[in-house]
Design an enzyme around this catalytic site. Structure first.
Site, mmCIF file in Angstrom:
data_model
loop_
_atom_site.group_PDB
_atom_site.id
_atom_site.type_symbol
_atom_site.label_atom_id
_atom_site.label_comp_id
_atom_site.label_asym_id
_atom_site.label_seq_id
_atom_site.Cartn_x
_atom_site.Cartn_y
_atom_site.Cartn_z
ATOM 1 N N ASP A 164 -22.638 -25.552 -22.021
ATOM 2 C CA ASP A 164 -22.737 -25.714 -20.861
ATOM 3 C C ASP A 164 -22.658 -24.791 -19.699
ATOM 4 O OD1 ASP A 164 -23.554 -27.102 -18.323
ATOM 5 O OD2 ASP A 164 -23.457 -29.081 -19.278
ATOM 6 N N SER B 32 -27.886 -26.071 -17.607
ATOM 7 C CA SER B 32 -28.294 -27.414 -18.153
ATOM 8 C C SER B 32 -29.569 -28.296 -17.896
ATOM 9 C CB SER B 32 -26.912 -28.637 -17.701
ATOM 10 O OG SER B 32 -26.923 -29.512 -18.821
#
Length: 355
Positions: free
Chosen positions: A203, A52
């Site tokens: 993610d 991320s």
């Protein structure tokens, strides 16, 4: 001085290291502060991995952006623009609900991807082929969760698993997938050209928000791996106390989903505080900032950066590579962490610490 001591002394002199950066949304500003200290102390990252926000920093740093340049970029960027909406999101009262139900997330994520792509292009980088190290391998590994196949992807290393060539994989695409916070951003939908199967990529923190093990090798490492980890200031406080009362400006299902997202994202820090105490981890307090607090005041952003700097300074004061090797890397058998890594399983921190 024996051969091992000579090798360790040479490693410490060269100050090469591998770096793993945890994800954490807007809190990633703190990663830059820690990186700045490592850079100023002469440490030179050979390989970087990130999830991320950590993936964004890792990719840009590998592309040639210094810590000071990254600080200027992050402090001047209006992150509110990253909450980009599609046409369906603008329908009064039900737009966001429709976006979650039919698209899988409230926001598009295209502005974030374009931002990363433009920054990389400014340094002549588009694909992972342009981020190779001296050994011919990619200097960056981006952590992504493939929820279709229920597995962790290390891109570009695992590019073939989604039907792509590692060298041809676009860095901005991988970073965008790694930063697709579940339900907050729409997942990246990628159709495998070899199988025709559509992969939903989100993610990387869903499966491994802090993969500090990713560069580990059996026996003596060529150089140390440092990890930058975002942690709670007050780990004894409950998640409910940290997150506060759910906002009432979201209708029904969105209020639930928003609470679900925040709980999931913030729980990673708590898992670390309660279960781990890695000697190679720079633990950075996040000052109570939330993962998706994109309208962060400039003063708070500066404070996050300073928190990262202070954490790295503390870490380097006590860091000793020879002591680390003696304590953790001279066992006669592989650790449980290494065994699990070889088998491609998710690492259970508690089992590793019991070794």
């Amino acid at each position: 001085m024996d051969r091992l001591d000579e090798l360790i002394e040479r490693m410490e002199h060269e100050r090469r290291y591998d770096l793993v950066l945890e994800g954490g949304g807007i809190k990633g500003i703190a990663l830059i502060g820690a990186l700045a200290v490592l850079e100023q102390r002469g440490y030179r990252p050979q390989r970087l991995a990130g999830t991320s926000a950590g993936a964004i920093v890792a990719a840009l740093h590998a592309a040639g952006y210094t810590a000071s340049e990254l600080r200027a970029l992050l402090l001047q960027t209006g992150f509110g623009s990253f909450r980009d909406r599609g046409p369906e999101d603008r329908i009064p009262l039900v737009g966001e609900t429709l976006s979650v139900v039919f698209q899988g997330g409230i926001f598009e994520g295209r502005t974030l991807e374009a931002w990363v792509r433009d920054l990389l292009a400014a340094r002549g980088v588009r694909t992972f082929a342009q981020l190779r190290g001296e050994d011919g391998l990619s200097r960056v590994q981006v952590i992504v969760s493939d929820v279709t196949e229920r597995r962790l992807l290390r891109l570009p290393q695992d590019a073939a698993l989604i039907g792509l060539e590692a060298d041809e994989l676009e860095v901005a695409f991988a970073v965008r997938a790694s930063a697709s916070l579940p339900l907050f951003y729409e997942p990246v939908r990628h159709k495998n050209p070899r199988t025709g199967r559509t992969h939903l990529l989100v993610d990387g923190g869903l499966l491994s928000n802090y993969p500090v093990w990713i560069f580990d090798v059996p026996g003596l490492p060529r150089w140390p791996t440092f990890g930058l980890k975002l942690v709670e200031d007050e780990p004894e406080a409950s998640l409910g106390e940290r997150l506060g009362t759910p906002q009432s400006d979201y209708p029904g299902i969105l209020a639930y989903l928003r609470s679900l997202i925040e709980t999931m994202l913030e729980a990673h820090d708590r898992l670390y505080i309660e279960k781990a105490n890695f000697a190679r981890t720079v633990a950075i307090p996040t000052l109570g900032v939330r993962t998706v607090e994109f309208d962060l005041p400039a003063a708070t952003a500066e404070a996050l950066y300073d928190s990262g700097r202070a954490a790295a300074e503390r870490f380097l004061t006590s860091w000793n590579f020879a002591r680390y090797v003696a304590q953790f890397r001279t066992l006669p058998r592989p650790s449980r962490r290494e065994e699990l890594r070889r088998e491609g399983q998710t690492v259970d921190v508690r089992s590793c610490l019991s070794q």
